[in-house]
Design a protein around this motif. Structure first.
Motif, mmCIF file in Angstrom:
data_model
loop_
_atom_site.group_PDB
_atom_site.id
_atom_site.type_symbol
_atom_site.label_atom_id
_atom_site.label_comp_id
_atom_site.label_asym_id
_atom_site.label_seq_id
_atom_site.Cartn_x
_atom_site.Cartn_y
_atom_site.Cartn_z
ATOM 1 N N LEU A 314 0.825 -1.218 0.000
ATOM 2 C CA LEU A 314 0.000 0.000 0.000
ATOM 3 C C LEU A 314 0.857 1.265 0.000
ATOM 4 O O LEU A 314 1.936 1.289 0.585
ATOM 5 C CB LEU A 314 -0.915 0.030 1.232
ATOM 6 N N GLY A 315 0.322 2.309 -0.638
ATOM 7 C CA GLY A 315 0.991 3.608 -0.616
ATOM 8 C C GLY A 315 2.322 3.556 -1.337
ATOM 9 O O GLY A 315 2.579 2.685 -2.169
ATOM 10 N N ALA A 316 3.186 4.536 -1.022
ATOM 11 C CA ALA A 316 4.507 4.574 -1.643
ATOM 12 C C ALA A 316 5.354 3.478 -1.019
ATOM 13 O O ALA A 316 5.466 3.387 0.201
ATOM 14 C CB ALA A 316 5.141 5.940 -1.423
ATOM 15 N N GLN A 317 5.922 2.655 -1.868
ATOM 16 C CA GLN A 317 6.626 1.461 -1.377
ATOM 17 C C GLN A 317 8.134 1.551 -1.576
ATOM 18 O O GLN A 317 8.854 0.597 -1.306
ATOM 19 C CB GLN A 317 6.083 0.233 -2.126
ATOM 20 N N ASP A 318 8.596 2.705 -2.069
ATOM 21 C CA ASP A 318 10.041 2.823 -2.282
ATOM 22 C C ASP A 318 10.747 2.966 -0.949
ATOM 23 O O ASP A 318 10.147 3.292 0.057
ATOM 24 C CB ASP A 318 10.356 4.069 -3.117
ATOM 25 N N GLY A 319 12.040 2.810 -0.988
ATOM 26 C CA GLY A 319 12.871 3.129 0.175
ATOM 27 C C GLY A 319 12.519 2.308 1.396
ATOM 28 O O GLY A 319 11.957 1.220 1.307
ATOM 29 N N VAL A 320 12.850 2.858 2.563
ATOM 30 C CA VAL A 320 12.539 2.169 3.813
ATOM 31 C C VAL A 320 11.391 2.884 4.508
ATOM 32 O O VAL A 320 11.207 4.080 4.346
ATOM 33 C CB VAL A 320 13.770 2.116 4.754
ATOM 34 N N TRP A 321 10.627 2.135 5.289
ATOM 35 C CA TRP A 321 9.555 2.728 6.102
ATOM 36 C C TRP A 321 10.126 2.967 7.494
ATOM 37 O O TRP A 321 10.704 2.054 8.091
ATOM 38 C CB TRP A 321 8.349 1.785 6.157
ATOM 39 N N GLU A 322 9.940 4.198 7.986
ATOM 40 C CA GLU A 322 10.566 4.571 9.250
ATOM 41 C C GLU A 322 9.615 5.447 10.059
ATOM 42 O O GLU A 322 8.622 5.953 9.556
ATOM 43 C CB GLU A 322 11.845 5.381 8.991
ATOM 44 N N CYS A 323 9.996 5.694 11.298
ATOM 45 C CA CYS A 323 9.385 6.700 12.170
ATOM 46 C C CYS A 323 7.857 6.761 12.054
ATOM 47 O O CYS A 323 7.293 7.750 11.576
ATOM 48 C CB CYS A 323 9.959 8.077 11.866
ATOM 49 N N PRO A 324 7.146 5.733 12.512
ATOM 50 C CA PRO A 324 5.684 5.770 12.445
ATOM 51 C C PRO A 324 5.068 6.558 13.592
ATOM 52 O O PRO A 324 5.721 6.821 14.614
ATOM 53 C CB PRO A 324 5.312 4.293 12.578
ATOM 54 N N ASP A 325 3.820 6.932 13.410
ATOM 55 C CA ASP A 325 3.024 7.510 14.486
ATOM 56 C C ASP A 325 1.587 7.119 14.205
ATOM 57 O O ASP A 325 1.212 6.912 13.037
ATOM 58 C CB ASP A 325 3.195 9.041 14.509
ATOM 59 N N LEU A 326 0.786 6.972 15.245
ATOM 60 C CA LEU A 326 -0.608 6.525 15.082
ATOM 61 C C LEU A 326 -1.444 7.242 16.129
ATOM 62 O O LEU A 326 -1.135 7.156 17.319
ATOM 63 C CB LEU A 326 -0.657 4.996 15.292
ATOM 64 N N PHE A 327 -2.471 7.961 15.687
ATOM 65 C CA PHE A 327 -3.305 8.700 16.641
ATOM 66 C C PHE A 327 -4.661 9.000 16.015
ATOM 67 O O PHE A 327 -4.832 8.907 14.797
ATOM 68 C CB PHE A 327 -2.610 10.000 17.078
ATOM 69 N N GLU A 328 -5.588 9.397 16.886
ATOM 70 C CA GLU A 328 -6.962 9.654 16.444
ATOM 71 C C GLU A 328 -7.253 11.143 16.532
ATOM 72 O O GLU A 328 -6.801 11.809 17.474
ATOM 73 C CB GLU A 328 -7.915 8.898 17.371
ATOM 74 N N LEU A 329 -8.008 11.657 15.557
ATOM 75 C CA LEU A 329 -8.373 13.085 15.577
ATOM 76 C C LEU A 329 -9.784 13.258 15.039
ATOM 77 O O LEU A 329 -10.225 12.481 14.179
ATOM 78 C CB LEU A 329 -7.430 13.893 14.675
ATOM 79 N N PRO A 330 -10.490 14.303 15.481
ATOM 80 C CA PRO A 330 -11.791 14.590 14.873
ATOM 81 C C PRO A 330 -11.612 15.120 13.450
ATOM 82 O O PRO A 330 -10.588 15.734 13.151
ATOM 83 C CB PRO A 330 -12.367 15.691 15.781
ATOM 84 N N VAL A 331 -12.594 14.881 12.594
ATOM 85 C CA VAL A 331 -12.544 15.451 11.240
ATOM 86 C C VAL A 331 -13.328 16.751 11.285
ATOM 87 O O VAL A 331 -14.527 16.737 11.612
ATOM 88 C CB VAL A 331 -13.163 14.489 10.207
#
Ligand code: FRU
Length: 612
Positions: A314-331
């Motif tokens: 999924l998404g851009a698959q080039d390079g390495v995947w690093e430094c994730p963050d996961l959080f919830e916000l109102p729209v």
């Protein structure tokens, strides 16, 4: 008698293994071989200054205290000239014998050649270090390390009114090495205080990026309200380690039960948070080369259960995947809330090198599911359409449900080559993340400058209610004090013009050019002639952001700070963060159109009050 003198004669003609060079007072240098030298500290001072030459390769410096190895650091010790010196703090060793057992790279053919290295005469003892700024490109109001190299911000938490910022730091040179958690803090997100290093390389390797959380309920057993940091120990493997602090993040104790997570392939940058819904600690970890994010849960921060993985294909698959963050916000404008997953990737960013992609979706405590577009595909979304915002992550425990973030204002393509020496790299301005619905029905993330930054506004130098703009254009003077640092606000109305161009320039003809093309809903940033651009072929570039404004009036907010321009268009829906190195500050802003008539409204140019 005869025999004795024979031996003496032989000794004199033999090359002596240990030769004392002409070093500074209190420092004794003994050359043991073509690539091995001892530097013995004999004087009593707070710091030993290590002479660095950036173009040269690392020497291995083993710090031997009372005959025992205390630590090993890697320093580009000077060979032909000294670019600058970095302090090695001797205060922890007061009253002890300190010898640096240095192994240089192998390419000296004789001891005589090894002795000629510029470093040996330039080790110096001192009680004070000069941290006054010598760099014209050091920003005036962005966070920078006092000296040395910096990359990712990480481990940030807010507690008792203080914003703590940690960062990937090399205290021994302005290129990447010796990864340590540097530490700074701020009460207002504007003024930063630098603190001593918080977590240093240890038995499991150097200390890569991670996160911190406050353990209010003492679930890890490190103590109530302990600040618990999880980081990647990077040695022969990348494993996840804990450290905890009882002094609000000033000093950390390494958890002796480390590592807490091991995997067979590269995994790094653990980002943990308390999920009040599941009442579990939740962790997102970048499975870097596998292009996926792993999600774990735990009740005690020590035992982690792998719940799911997200991102394969999924998404851009080039390079390495690093430094994730996961959080919830109102729209905004809805009664919905959504989860945001940040996935920093390098290379493969929208304009080459590093970039921040993100996914919007739902998270049930175990699994993240990304929203799809009308065709059922997961769209690739970018948080910043400049080249110089990477490794962005958020503060944990920020007040008022804020999702405050900060990025590293550089790009792995050229971060080590930018024209500074005393330090390398600044952070972006702190920003607030919010969610909005685009015209295509998709939910997107916006970044707006943190409200605290309003305190930076100094004099209102220019205040234009409304001006009509044509091909000939209008020119406005930019502030000159403090090398032209400023904030600019304006609303751009296209009228009959197909495009409107805002050129920031100096008398040398160097310029950074922003062009808004209403029909395409696009704002571009051309830095090809912005000043010094030739330190890397990847630096000259034109970046472009969608404006998400249906071609209507475009509100813009621009921050200039000596070597950076941060452009927030349409209330942070289209953002470009770009470095620029004009040889003298830009001193005028010229606004023109491609022909038709356009309008600007509420143009405000503020100087920046850097005393704030
Ligand atoms: C991102 C990164 C991280 C790693 C750190 C090392 O810029 O590569 O994945 O933890 O830098 O300094």
């Amino acid at each position: 008698m005869k025999l004795k003198s024979k031996i003496a004669a032989a000794l004199m003609t033999l090359p002596l293994a240990a030769v004392t060079a002409n070093a500074a007072d209190g420092v004794k240098v003994e050359h043991l071989g073509t690539n091995n030298t001892l530097v013995r500290v004999e004087g009593n001072s707070r710091y030993l200054m290590l002479p660095v030459q950036e173009a040269y390769d690392d020497a291995t410096v083993n710090v031997v205290v009372d005959g025992k190895l205390d630590k090993t650091i890697y320093v580009r010790l000077a060979k032909s000239k000294v670019d600058y010196s970095v302090p090695f703090d001797l205060s922890p060793y007061e009253g002890h014998d300190v010898v640096l057992n240095i192994v240089t790279s192998q390419n000296r053919s004789t001891v005589r050649e090894a002795k000629e290295d510029a470093c040996w005469n330039n080790f110096q003892l001192t009680d004070t270090i000069d941290v006054t700024n010598h760099e014209k490109y050091r920003p005036a109001y962005h966070h920078t390390p006092l000296y040395g190299w910096m990359n990712d911000p990480n481990g940030m938490f807010y507690k008792d009114g203080v914003w703590h910022l940690y960062y990937q730091w090399n205290p021994y040179g302005s290129k990447w090495q010796n990864m340590t958690w540097g530490h700074s803090s701020s009460k207002d997100l504007v003024n930063w205080t630098n603190h001593p290093a918080a977590i240093e390389p240890n038995g499991f390797g150097s200390v890569f990026s991670g996160s911190s959380a406050i353990d209010y309920e003492n679930s890890a057993g490190f103590g109530k309200d302990a600040v618990v940091a999880m980081y990647t120990s990077a040695g022969a493997s990348q494993i996840q380690s804990l450290a905890y602090s009882h002094d609000n993040g000033e000093t950390f104790t390494i958890y002796p039960g480390n590592p807490v997570i091991t995997l067979e392939s590269e995994a790094r940058d653990p980002n943990m948070f308390w999920n009040p819904e599941t009442k579990l600690w939740t962790l997102i970890l970048a499975h870097a080369l596998d292009h996926e994010m792993l999600i774990f849960t735990s009740s005690d921060m020590k035992e982690w259960t792998l719940q799911s993985s997200f991102g394969k294909g999924l998404g851009a698959q080039d390079g390495v995947w690093e430094c994730p963050d996961l959080f919830e916000l109102p729209v905004e404008g809805t009664d919905q809330s959504k989860w945001v997953l940040f996935c920093n990737i390098n290379p493969g960013g929208p304009f080459g090198g590093s970039g921040i992609q993100y996914f919007i979706g739902d998270f049930d405590g175990k699994t993240f599911t990304a929203d799809t577009d009308a065709d059922g595909n997961v769209p690739t979304k970018w948080l910043d359409y400049g080249k110089d915002n990477y490794a962005i992550v958020s503060w944990s425990d920020a007040p008022d449900n804020r999702r405050t973030v900060i990025g590293w204002m550089s790009n792995w393509q050229y971060a080590a080559e930018v024209p500074t020496k005393q330090f390398r790299s600044a952070n972006t301005l702190p920003r607030e993340i919010s969610l909005f619905k685009g015209a295509d029905g998709q939910i997107y993330a916006a970044q707006t400058p943190s409200p605290e930054l309003n305190a930076l506004r100094g004099k209102l130098m220019t205040n234009v209610k409304s001006a009509s703009i044509n091909k000939k254009g209008k020119t406005y003077v930019l502030p000159t004090e403090n090398d032209g640092v400023c904030e600019i606000l304006l609303n751009v109305e296209s009228g009959r013009a197909a495009s409107i161009t805002m050129t920031f320039s100096n008398e040398k003809g160097e310029k950074s050019v922003l062009t808004y093309a209403a029909k395409d809903e696009t704002l571009t940033f051309d830095r090809r002639k912005s000043g010094i651009v030739d330190f890397s072929q990847d630096f000259p570039a034109v970046t472009a952001t969608p404006t998400f404004n249906g071609g209507e009036t475009l509100p813009m907010q621009i921050f200039i700070d000596r070597s950076s321009m941060e452009v927030f268009a349409n209330d942070g829906k289209g953002v470009m963060t770009n470095l620029v190195f004009p040889t003298t500050p830009y001193n005028k802003l010229t606004i023109t159109t491609d022909g038709g008539k356009a309008k600007i409204k509420d143009l405000k140019i503020y100087s920046i009050d850097i005393e704030k």
